[in-house]
Design a protein around this motif. Structure first.
Motif, PDB file in Angstrom:
ATOM      1  N   GLY A  19       0.812  -1.206   0.000  1.00 22.64           N
ATOM      2  CA  GLY A  19       0.000   0.000   0.000  1.00 22.64           C
ATOM      3  C   GLY A  19       0.843   1.252   0.000  1.00 22.64           C
ATOM      4  N   LEU A  20       1.906   1.266   0.804  1.00 25.99           N
ATOM      5  CA  LEU A  20       2.784   2.428   0.853  1.00 25.99           C
ATOM      6  C   LEU A  20       3.499   2.627  -0.481  1.00 25.99           C
ATOM      7  N   ALA A  21       3.932   1.533  -1.099  1.00 22.03           N
ATOM      8  CA  ALA A  21       4.619   1.631  -2.390  1.00 22.03           C
ATOM      9  C   ALA A  21       3.723   2.239  -3.457  1.00 22.03           C
ATOM     10  N   SER A  22       2.439   1.960  -3.383  1.00 24.35           N
ATOM     11  CA  SER A  22       1.492   2.536  -4.336  1.00 24.35           C
ATOM     12  C   SER A  22       1.088   3.953  -3.946  1.00 24.35           C
ATOM     13  N   LEU A  23       1.070   4.227  -2.641  1.00 25.47           N
ATOM     14  CA  LEU A  23       0.612   5.528  -2.161  1.00 25.47           C
ATOM     15  C   LEU A  23       1.546   6.650  -2.592  1.00 25.47           C
ATOM     16  N   VAL A  24       2.858   6.412  -2.526  1.00 27.51           N
ATOM     17  CA  VAL A  24       3.821   7.469  -2.833  1.00 27.51           C
ATOM     18  C   VAL A  24       3.649   8.002  -4.256  1.00 27.51           C
ATOM     19  N   PRO A  25       3.641   7.161  -5.308  1.00 24.78           N
ATOM     20  CA  PRO A  25       3.430   7.712  -6.653  1.00 24.78           C
ATOM     21  C   PRO A  25       2.044   8.298  -6.847  1.00 24.78           C
ATOM     22  N   LEU A  26       1.045   7.765  -6.143  1.00 29.18           N
ATOM     23  CA  LEU A  26      -0.288   8.348  -6.253  1.00 29.18           C
ATOM     24  C   LEU A  26      -0.299   9.777  -5.724  1.00 29.18           C
ATOM     25  N   LEU A  27       0.398  10.004  -4.611  1.00 29.96           N
ATOM     26  CA  LEU A  27       0.469  11.344  -4.049  1.00 29.96           C
ATOM     27  C   LEU A  27       1.290  12.275  -4.942  1.00 29.96           C
ATOM     28  N   VAL A  28       2.412  11.750  -5.453  1.00 31.69           N
ATOM     29  CA  VAL A  28       3.310  12.582  -6.252  1.00 31.69           C
ATOM     30  C   VAL A  28       2.708  12.892  -7.619  1.00 31.69           C
ATOM     31  N   PHE A  29       2.171  11.859  -8.277  1.00 32.59           N
ATOM     32  CA  PHE A  29       1.712  12.020  -9.645  1.00 32.59           C
ATOM     33  C   PHE A  29       0.203  12.210  -9.784  1.00 32.59           C
ATOM     34  N   GLY A  30      -0.574  11.902  -8.741  1.00 32.54           N
ATOM     35  CA  GLY A  30      -2.018  12.030  -8.855  1.00 32.54           C
ATOM     36  C   GLY A  30      -2.456  13.455  -9.133  1.00 32.54           C
ATOM     37  N   LEU A  31      -1.989  14.401  -8.314  1.00 27.90           N
ATOM     38  CA  LEU A  31      -2.352  15.799  -8.523  1.00 27.90           C
ATOM     39  C   LEU A  31      -1.785  16.319  -9.839  1.00 27.90           C
ATOM     40  N   TYR A  32      -0.542  15.950 -10.135  1.00 27.09           N
ATOM     41  CA  TYR A  32       0.068  16.399 -11.381  1.00 27.09           C
ATOM     42  C   TYR A  32      -0.640  15.785 -12.587  1.00 27.09           C
ATOM     43  N   GLY A  33      -1.037  14.497 -12.455  1.00 22.20           N
ATOM     44  CA  GLY A  33      -1.761  13.857 -13.542  1.00 22.20           C
ATOM     45  C   GLY A  33      -3.067  14.553 -13.847  1.00 22.20           C
ATOM     46  N   GLY A  34      -3.765  15.017 -12.789  1.00 24.72           N
ATOM     47  CA  GLY A  34      -4.985  15.777 -13.010  1.00 24.72           C
ATOM     48  C   GLY A  34      -4.719  17.092 -13.706  1.00 24.72           C
ATOM     49  N   ALA A  35      -3.616  17.776 -13.341  1.00 24.84           N
ATOM     50  CA  ALA A  35      -3.255  19.028 -14.003  1.00 24.84           C
ATOM     51  C   ALA A  35      -2.918  18.796 -15.469  1.00 24.84           C
ATOM     52  N   VAL A  36      -2.209  17.706 -15.760  1.00 20.60           N
ATOM     53  CA  VAL A  36      -1.891  17.373 -17.147  1.00 20.60           C
ATOM     54  C   VAL A  36      -3.171  17.094 -17.933  1.00 20.60           C
ATOM     55  N   ALA A  37      -4.129  16.410 -17.290  1.00 14.86           N
ATOM     56  CA  ALA A  37      -5.394  16.083 -17.963  1.00 14.86           C
ATOM     57  C   ALA A  37      -6.177  17.331 -18.341  1.00 14.86           C
ATOM     58  N   ASP A  38      -5.947  18.442 -17.648  1.00 18.57           N
ATOM     59  CA  ASP A  38      -6.606  19.699 -17.998  1.00 18.57           C
ATOM     60  C   ASP A  38      -5.895  20.433 -19.120  1.00 18.57           C
ATOM     61  N   ALA A  39      -4.646  20.040 -19.425  1.00 16.12           N
ATOM     62  CA  ALA A  39      -3.818  20.825 -20.334  1.00 16.12           C
ATOM     63  C   ALA A  39      -3.468  20.113 -21.643  1.00 16.12           C
ATOM     64  N   VAL A  40      -3.733  18.810 -21.760  1.00 16.64           N
ATOM     65  CA  VAL A  40      -3.380  18.070 -22.976  1.00 16.64           C
ATOM     66  C   VAL A  40      -4.597  17.297 -23.469  1.00 16.64           C
ATOM     67  N   ASP A  41      -4.441  16.666 -24.617  1.00 13.75           N
ATOM     68  CA  ASP A  41      -5.495  15.801 -25.145  1.00 13.75           C
ATOM     69  C   ASP A  41      -5.687  14.620 -24.201  1.00 13.75           C
ATOM     70  N   ARG A  42      -6.890  14.474 -23.657  1.00 12.33           N
ATOM     71  CA  ARG A  42      -7.139  13.467 -22.629  1.00 12.33           C
ATOM     72  C   ARG A  42      -7.097  12.058 -23.192  1.00 12.33           C
ATOM     73  N   ARG A  43      -7.433  11.872 -24.435  1.00  9.92           N
ATOM     74  CA  ARG A  43      -7.337  10.537 -25.045  1.00  9.92           C
ATOM     75  C   ARG A  43      -5.896  10.081 -25.076  1.00  9.92           C
ATOM     76  N   ARG A  44      -4.981  10.946 -25.511  1.00 12.80           N
ATOM     77  CA  ARG A  44      -3.572  10.588 -25.609  1.00 12.80           C
ATOM     78  C   ARG A  44      -2.978  10.285 -24.234  1.00 12.80           C
ATOM     79  N   LEU A  45      -3.366  11.060 -23.235  1.00 11.12           N
ATOM     80  CA  LEU A  45      -2.863  10.834 -21.881  1.00 11.12           C
ATOM     81  C   LEU A  45      -3.375   9.507 -21.324  1.00 11.12           C
ATOM     82  N   LEU A  46      -4.628   9.176 -21.616  1.00 16.87           N
ATOM     83  CA  LEU A  46      -5.187   7.906 -21.162  1.00 16.87           C
ATOM     84  C   LEU A  46      -4.409   6.731 -21.755  1.00 16.87           C
ATOM     85  N   LEU A  47      -4.058   6.812 -23.022  1.00 16.87           N
ATOM     86  CA  LEU A  47      -3.279   5.752 -23.656  1.00 16.87           C
ATOM     87  C   LEU A  47      -1.890   5.622 -23.041  1.00 16.87           C
TER      88      LEU A  47
END
Length: 418
Positions: free
Chosen positions: A62-90
């Motif tokens: 759980g901890l191993a998964s939590l760290v990247p979720l915290l680091v990249f989760g918020l950033y991933g949401g910001a990227v999803a607002d700024a790029v083509d969401r289909r390409r990011l999903l792939l």
């Protein structure tokens, strides 16, 4: 209103979003690939326990998964607002797929290295941190706003179905084909989700959205801080997952109470999603509840209490039944929380809000795994399980009634029966 569709006025799930081809493909792909994801989840936890004989090591997943979720989760949401969401999903999907192939390679070569398993769990979570907020932000672009609650219900229903079927299949697969069989099946099923993402139309960002970065993340957090109803929807979910989720304890409970049976492990792992599936099939009423803040408080309190009860019993059938009741409560709360986010946030903010949502929804269980494993090591598995459920109920009641805006909140998306 006599012309209102029966599905809207009745109790059965509203399936109108499935009439839209893009959403239908995304929904099917999510459901099929999620079965494989659950196969990997139950296999990985059991494999780590067999290698280490420690619930703490299972909690460290759980901890191993939590760290990247915290680091990249918020950033991933910001990227999803700024790029083509289909390409990011792939792109994010391919990262997660690579982690599954790595787990398969680790097993078939006989390495069985628990540290490598933690690393690959972290890689898989990194891909998830980008794909999940992106998928949530896509839905309001594919469907009219009045179908968003029904679409959320269908998404949680198919995810719960995968979470129920996956562990049950996993028990059979692990008994017959071992860990490598589970990882191989996941790798094959994942291709269906990739196909659905490929068939999506381009989904470019809204006009005026800046480049993703720290500033855009801070803007999202500032928006969240100014909306207490949205903020509290996250708080109560953290209470539910961090305190009451008992998944990390399943291997030890199965070893102590059920002779280490893989089938018993499969049933315990499937119990919560089974309840979610049953509730999802009779979910027509969920979108009509208007006092969602107050309702969320009580339904998550119910989750904590039934989980605590399940941890105190020794009969497998009763434990599965109680966890299924908890799963039904969890589906209801998930739909309400997701709908609050998608209908309140403007499109240029939806990716970031979905990023926070994924950090909480996916990170909370990982934090719960770590808590459960650590407390079980120090005080015993029963104390960890039962105590966590009771603490969840108390914390949610305190938090829910501490914020009047949340307690009085009425959903604009609710459509009461007439």
């Amino acid at each position: 209103m006599s012309g209102e569709p029966t599905a809207r006025r009745g109790w059965l799930a509203d399936v109108r979003p499935l009439r839209h081809a893009d959403f239908r493909r995304l929904w099917i792909g999510q459901g099929v690939s999620f079965i494989g994801l659950q196969l990997t989840g139950v296999a990985l936890a059991l494999q780590v326990f067999e290698v280490t004989r420690s619930s703490l090591w299972v909690g460290l997943l759980g901890l191993a998964s939590l760290v990247p979720l915290l680091v990249f989760g918020l950033y991933g949401g910001a990227v999803a607002d700024a790029v083509d969401r289909r390409r990011l999903l792939l792109t994010g999907s391919l990262v997660s797929w690579g982690a599954t192939l790595g787990l398969l390679l680790n097993t078939v070569t006989g390495l069985d290295n628990p540290v490598l398993m933690l690393v690959l769990a972290a890689v898989q979570a990194t891909g998830f941190a980008f794909t999940s907020p992106t998928r949530g932000a896509i839905i309001p672009r594919l469907l009219p706003v009045e179908l968003v609650p029904a679409a959320n219900t269908l998404n949680f229903l198919v995810s719960s179905l995968g979470a129920a079927v996956g562990p049950l299949i996993g028990g059979v697969v692990l008994a017959g084909a071992g860990f490598e069989g589970a990882y191989a099946i996941d790798a094959v099923l994942f291709a269906v989700g990739l196909y659905a993402a490929v068939r999506l139309p381009p989904i470019p960002p809204a006009e005026g959205v800046g480049r993703p970065g720290l500033r855009s993340v801070i803007e999202g957090l500032r928006y969240l801080g100014g909306h207490p109803v949205v903020l509290m929807s996250f708080v109560v979910d953290i209470c539910a997952m961090a305190f009451a989720l008992p998944k990390a304890l399943f291997p030890e409970v199965v070893a102590e109470r059920f002779g280490g049976s893989p089938l018993a492990y499969g049933w315990l792992s499937a119990a919560i999603p089974i309840g979610s599936v049953i509730m999802g099939l009779f979910s027509g009423w969920i979108g009509r509840v208007s006092r969602q803040g107050l309702a969320l408080t009580f339904v998550i309190c119910l989750w904590g209490l039934v989980v605590a009860w399940a941890g105190a019993v020794s009969q497998l059938w009763l434990m599965v039944l109680l966890l299924a009741v908890g799963g039904a409560a969890d589906l209801v709360s998930s739909v309400w929380r997701q709908t609050i986010l998608q209908t309140h946030a403007p499109d240029e903010m939806r990716g970031r809000m979905q990023g926070v949502f994924i950090v909480v929804v996916a990170g909370g269980p990982r934090l719960g795994d770590l808590r459960a494993g650590a407390v079980a090591t120090a005080a015993g598995v029963t104390a960890s399980w039962v105590g966590g459920g009771l603490l969840c109920a108390a914390a949610v009641l305190a938090a829910g009634f501490a914020v009047p805006a949340f307690r009085r909140y009425r959903s604009e998306a609710a459509h009461p029966a007439r």
